[in-house]
Design a protein around this motif. Structure first.
Motif, PDB file in Angstrom:
ATOM      1  N   SER A 146       0.845  -1.188   0.000  1.00 28.80           N
ATOM      2  CA  SER A 146       0.000   0.000   0.000  1.00 28.80           C
ATOM      3  C   SER A 146       0.881   1.239   0.000  1.00 28.80           C
ATOM      4  CB  SER A 146      -0.902  -0.014   1.227  1.00 28.80           C
ATOM      5  OG  SER A 146      -1.747   1.110   1.215  1.00 28.80           O
ATOM      6  N   GLY A 147       0.616   2.120  -0.951  1.00 26.50           N
ATOM      7  CA  GLY A 147       1.466   3.290  -1.117  1.00 26.50           C
ATOM      8  C   GLY A 147       0.916   4.576  -0.549  1.00 26.50           C
ATOM      9  N   SER A 148      -0.320   4.560  -0.058  1.00 28.84           N
ATOM     10  CA  SER A 148      -0.904   5.795   0.457  1.00 28.84           C
ATOM     11  C   SER A 148      -1.852   5.480   1.610  1.00 28.84           C
ATOM     12  CB  SER A 148      -1.682   6.515  -0.650  1.00 28.84           C
ATOM     13  OG  SER A 148      -2.817   5.741  -1.021  1.00 28.84           O
ATOM     14  N   HIS A 149      -2.163   6.489   2.393  1.00 22.46           N
ATOM     15  CA  HIS A 149      -3.110   6.319   3.491  1.00 22.46           C
ATOM     16  C   HIS A 149      -4.481   5.927   2.938  1.00 22.46           C
ATOM     17  CE1 HIS A 149      -5.079   6.809   7.334  1.00 22.46           C
ATOM     18  NE2 HIS A 149      -5.978   7.584   6.744  1.00 22.46           N
ATOM     19  N   GLU A 150      -4.854   6.500   1.798  1.00 22.79           N
ATOM     20  CA  GLU A 150      -6.152   6.205   1.172  1.00 22.79           C
ATOM     21  C   GLU A 150      -6.248   4.719   0.799  1.00 22.79           C
ATOM     22  OE1 GLU A 150      -7.994   6.911  -3.172  1.00 22.79           O
ATOM     23  OE2 GLU A 150      -7.353   8.744  -2.170  1.00 22.79           O
ATOM     24  N   SER A 151      -5.212   4.191   0.163  1.00 26.50           N
ATOM     25  CA  SER A 151      -5.178   2.782  -0.215  1.00 26.50           C
ATOM     26  C   SER A 151      -5.185   1.892   1.026  1.00 26.50           C
ATOM     27  CB  SER A 151      -3.927   2.507  -1.051  1.00 26.50           C
ATOM     28  OG  SER A 151      -3.805   1.142  -1.315  1.00 26.50           O
ATOM     29  N   PHE A 152      -4.409   2.270   2.001  1.00 31.92           N
ATOM     30  CA  PHE A 152      -4.331   1.549   3.273  1.00 31.92           C
ATOM     31  C   PHE A 152      -5.719   1.429   3.893  1.00 31.92           C
ATOM     32  CE2 PHE A 152      -3.314   0.864   7.669  1.00 31.92           C
ATOM     33  CZ  PHE A 152      -2.025   0.370   7.729  1.00 31.92           C
ATOM     34  N   GLU A 153      -6.400   2.566   3.997  1.00 32.50           N
ATOM     35  CA  GLU A 153      -7.733   2.606   4.604  1.00 32.50           C
ATOM     36  C   GLU A 153      -8.747   1.819   3.766  1.00 32.50           C
ATOM     37  OE1 GLU A 153     -10.935   5.892   6.238  1.00 32.50           O
ATOM     38  OE2 GLU A 153      -8.867   6.495   5.905  1.00 32.50           O
ATOM     39  N   THR A 154      -8.673   1.920   2.439  1.00 38.69           N
ATOM     40  CA  THR A 154      -9.597   1.203   1.556  1.00 38.69           C
ATOM     41  C   THR A 154      -9.468  -0.302   1.739  1.00 38.69           C
ATOM     42  OG1 THR A 154      -9.496   2.997  -0.063  1.00 38.69           O
ATOM     43  CG2 THR A 154     -10.292   0.871  -0.843  1.00 38.69           C
ATOM     44  N   VAL A 155      -8.249  -0.804   1.791  1.00 42.45           N
ATOM     45  CA  VAL A 155      -8.032  -2.245   1.959  1.00 42.45           C
ATOM     46  C   VAL A 155      -8.638  -2.717   3.273  1.00 42.45           C
ATOM     47  CG1 VAL A 155      -6.277  -4.018   2.350  1.00 42.45           C
ATOM     48  CG2 VAL A 155      -5.974  -2.377   0.513  1.00 42.45           C
ATOM     49  N   VAL A 156      -8.371  -1.997   4.363  1.00 42.51           N
ATOM     50  CA  VAL A 156      -8.867  -2.403   5.677  1.00 42.51           C
ATOM     51  C   VAL A 156     -10.384  -2.323   5.736  1.00 42.51           C
ATOM     52  CG1 VAL A 156      -8.846  -1.872   8.147  1.00 42.51           C
ATOM     53  CG2 VAL A 156      -6.720  -1.788   6.841  1.00 42.51           C
ATOM     54  N   ARG A 157     -10.946  -1.206   5.276  1.00 37.38           N
ATOM     55  CA  ARG A 157     -12.409  -1.031   5.340  1.00 37.38           C
ATOM     56  C   ARG A 157     -13.154  -2.046   4.473  1.00 37.38           C
ATOM     57  NH1 ARG A 157     -14.233   2.908   8.307  1.00 37.38           N
ATOM     58  NH2 ARG A 157     -13.032   4.794   8.637  1.00 37.38           N
ATOM     59  N   GLU A 158     -12.714  -2.242   3.221  1.00 37.25           N
ATOM     60  CA  GLU A 158     -13.407  -3.165   2.323  1.00 37.25           C
ATOM     61  C   GLU A 158     -13.311  -4.597   2.819  1.00 37.25           C
ATOM     62  OE1 GLU A 158     -12.481  -2.750  -1.809  1.00 37.25           O
ATOM     63  OE2 GLU A 158     -13.260  -0.706  -1.886  1.00 37.25           O
ATOM     64  N   SER A 159     -12.187  -4.958   3.353  1.00 34.91           N
ATOM     65  CA  SER A 159     -12.018  -6.305   3.894  1.00 34.91           C
ATOM     66  C   SER A 159     -12.862  -6.477   5.146  1.00 34.91           C
ATOM     67  CB  SER A 159     -10.554  -6.528   4.231  1.00 34.91           C
ATOM     68  OG  SER A 159     -10.139  -7.765   3.828  1.00 34.91           O
ATOM     69  N   ASP A 160     -12.888  -5.460   5.976  1.00 30.22           N
ATOM     70  CA  ASP A 160     -13.636  -5.479   7.234  1.00 30.22           C
ATOM     71  C   ASP A 160     -15.142  -5.573   6.979  1.00 30.22           C
ATOM     72  OD1 ASP A 160     -13.619  -5.454  10.020  1.00 30.22           O
ATOM     73  OD2 ASP A 160     -13.866  -3.272  10.115  1.00 30.22           O
ATOM     74  N   SER A 161     -15.619  -4.873   5.946  1.00 30.66           N
ATOM     75  CA  SER A 161     -17.057  -4.843   5.661  1.00 30.66           C
ATOM     76  C   SER A 161     -17.529  -6.030   4.820  1.00 30.66           C
ATOM     77  CB  SER A 161     -17.414  -3.542   4.932  1.00 30.66           C
ATOM     78  OG  SER A 161     -16.856  -3.560   3.634  1.00 30.66           O
ATOM     79  N   GLY A 162     -16.595  -6.795   4.287  1.00 34.86           N
ATOM     80  CA  GLY A 162     -16.966  -7.933   3.454  1.00 34.86           C
ATOM     81  C   GLY A 162     -17.144  -7.558   1.990  1.00 34.86           C
ATOM     82  N   LYS A 163     -16.884  -6.299   1.611  1.00 35.72           N
ATOM     83  CA  LYS A 163     -17.015  -5.862   0.215  1.00 35.72           C
ATOM     84  C   LYS A 163     -15.918  -6.452  -0.666  1.00 35.72           C
ATOM     85  CE  LYS A 163     -19.081  -1.359   1.166  1.00 35.72           C
ATOM     86  NZ  LYS A 163     -18.862   0.085   1.104  1.00 35.72           N
ATOM     87  N   SER A 164     -14.837  -6.843  -0.042  1.00 40.03           N
ATOM     88  CA  SER A 164     -13.703  -7.358  -0.783  1.00 40.03           C
ATOM     89  C   SER A 164     -13.243  -8.668  -0.162  1.00 40.03           C
ATOM     90  CB  SER A 164     -12.563  -6.331  -0.750  1.00 40.03           C
ATOM     91  OG  SER A 164     -11.386  -6.888  -1.267  1.00 40.03           O
ATOM     92  N   ALA A 165     -12.800  -9.572  -1.008  1.00 40.50           N
ATOM     93  CA  ALA A 165     -12.245 -10.834  -0.508  1.00 40.50           C
ATOM     94  C   ALA A 165     -10.736 -10.716  -0.347  1.00 40.50           C
ATOM     95  CB  ALA A 165     -12.585 -11.955  -1.475  1.00 40.50           C
ATOM     96  N   ALA A 166     -10.248  -9.487  -0.418  1.00 36.80           N
ATOM     97  CA  ALA A 166      -8.808  -9.261  -0.308  1.00 36.80           C
ATOM     98  C   ALA A 166      -8.290  -9.725   1.042  1.00 36.80           C
ATOM     99  CB  ALA A 166      -8.488  -7.784  -0.503  1.00 36.80           C
ATOM    100  N   VAL A 167      -7.102 -10.281   1.003  1.00 39.80           N
ATOM    101  CA  VAL A 167      -6.399 -10.663   2.222  1.00 39.80           C
ATOM    102  C   VAL A 167      -5.299  -9.635   2.418  1.00 39.80           C
ATOM    103  CG1 VAL A 167      -5.034 -12.465   3.342  1.00 39.80           C
ATOM    104  CG2 VAL A 167      -6.889 -13.082   1.792  1.00 39.80           C
ATOM    105  N   PHE A 168      -5.094  -9.207   3.640  1.00 38.43           N
ATOM    106  CA  PHE A 168      -4.050  -8.224   3.894  1.00 38.43           C
ATOM    107  C   PHE A 168      -3.340  -8.522   5.205  1.00 38.43           C
ATOM    108  CE2 PHE A 168      -7.651  -6.509   6.167  1.00 38.43           C
ATOM    109  CZ  PHE A 168      -7.099  -5.935   7.294  1.00 38.43           C
ATOM    110  N   ARG A 169      -2.155  -7.932   5.343  1.00 37.64           N
ATOM    111  CA  ARG A 169      -1.380  -8.002   6.573  1.00 37.64           C
ATOM    112  C   ARG A 169      -0.848  -6.594   6.849  1.00 37.64           C
ATOM    113  NH1 ARG A 169      -3.206 -12.435   6.562  1.00 37.64           N
ATOM    114  NH2 ARG A 169      -2.165 -14.427   6.537  1.00 37.64           N
ATOM    115  N   VAL A 170      -0.904  -6.208   8.113  1.00 41.15           N
ATOM    116  CA  VAL A 170      -0.361  -4.915   8.532  1.00 41.15           C
ATOM    117  C   VAL A 170       0.933  -5.191   9.293  1.00 41.15           C
ATOM    118  CG1 VAL A 170      -0.752  -2.835   9.895  1.00 41.15           C
ATOM    119  CG2 VAL A 170      -2.661  -3.888   8.668  1.00 41.15           C
ATOM    120  N   TYR A 171       1.976  -4.453   8.966  1.00 45.03           N
ATOM    121  CA  TYR A 171       3.302  -4.633   9.566  1.00 45.03           C
ATOM    122  C   TYR A 171       3.731  -3.357  10.263  1.00 45.03           C
ATOM    123  CZ  TYR A 171       3.402  -8.635   6.483  1.00 45.03           C
ATOM    124  OH  TYR A 171       3.082  -9.798   5.848  1.00 45.03           O
TER     125      TYR A 171
END
Length: 186
Positions: free
Chosen positions: A98-123
Motif C-alpha cells: 500500500s502506497g498511500s493512506h487512502e489505499s491503506f484505509e480502503t483495503v482495511v475497510r473493504e475487507s472489514d465490511s466484506g465488500k472485498s475478498a482481499a487478504v491483507f497483513r499490517v506490519y
C-alpha cells in the motif's frame, strides 16, 4: 544480484533474536542497501486496536505483524487486491504494498465490511541493511533466497512459513530428484 520480490530465509544457525527463523519479503535491494518485511512474526496486538486512531470503526481482529526492528512506528500493509493494487506497488506476483493512506484505509475497510475478498497483513517496522551489509550476511551463509509467492506471504498460519520455505529450498537443492526409501538398494 538484486533480491527485490524474493524471500530471504534465515539460516538455522542465525541466532539474532530479530531474525531467528524468519522469512523476509524483500521490498527494495540496490547498491545503497536493502529493505524488507518479516512475514512470519505476528504480534499480540490486533489491527483494530492499533489503528483505532487512524481508521474509525474497524473490527479487524487480525494481528499486526512485526515487520522488523527498524522504525517500529512505521506501518506497512501488504494485500492481494488487484483492483486496489492498481494504485500500489506490486512487490511480488499478486502482492501489493500500500502506497498511500487512502489505499491503506480502503483495503482495511473493504475487507472489514466484506465488500472485498482481499487478504491483507499490517506490519509495524521493517528490516533494513546498509550498503553491502546484506551481501556480507548472504556470503556468510546467514540467509538463503527463494522467489516470493502471494500464497506464502498471506499464509493463514504464519507460524509455519519458515518451515515451508526451508522445505522448498531443500527440494530445490537436493542432489537426488526424489527421496530414496532404501538407499541400500542403490
Amino acid at each position: 544480484m538484486f533480491l527485490h520480490g524474493q524471500f530471504l530465509i534465515a539460516a538455522n544457525h542465525l541466532r539474532d533474536p530479530n531474525f531467528y527463523r524468519t522469512v523476509v519479503l524483500m521490498l527494495e535491494h540496490n547498491a545503497e542497501g536493502a529493505m524488507g518485511l518479516v512475514v512470519n512474526r505476528p504480534s499480540s496486538i490486533a489491527v483494530d486496536a492499533a489503528l483505532s486512531g487512524q481508521i474509525q470503526g474497524t473490527k479487524c481482529q487480525s494481528p499486526i505483524f512485526v515487520g522488523g526492528p527498524v522504525e517500529n512506528s512505521a506501518l506497512f500493509i501488504l494485500h492481494n487486491s488487484v483492483a486496489i493494487g492498481a494504485k500500489d506497488q506490486e512487490v511480488a506476483p499478486g502482492v501489493f504494498l500500500s502506497g498511500s493512506h487512502e489505499s491503506f484505509e480502503t483495503v482495511v475497510r473493504e475487507s472489514d465490511s466484506g465488500k472485498s475478498a482481499a487478504v491483507f497483513r499490517v506490519y509495524c517496522g521493517y528490516a533494513g541493511w546498509g550498503a553491502g551489509q546484506l551481501e556480507s550476511e548472504i556470503e556468510r551463509g546467514d540467509w538463503r533466497n527463494l522467489p516470493a509467492t502471494d500464497a506464502i506471504v498471506l499464509e493463514e498460519d504464519p507460524y509455519g512459513i519458515w518451515e515451508v520455505c526451508t522445505r522448498k529450498l531443500q527440494r530445490a537443492n537436493r542432489l537426488l530428484p526424489h527421496n530414496v526409501r532404501n538407499p541400500e538398494w542403490n
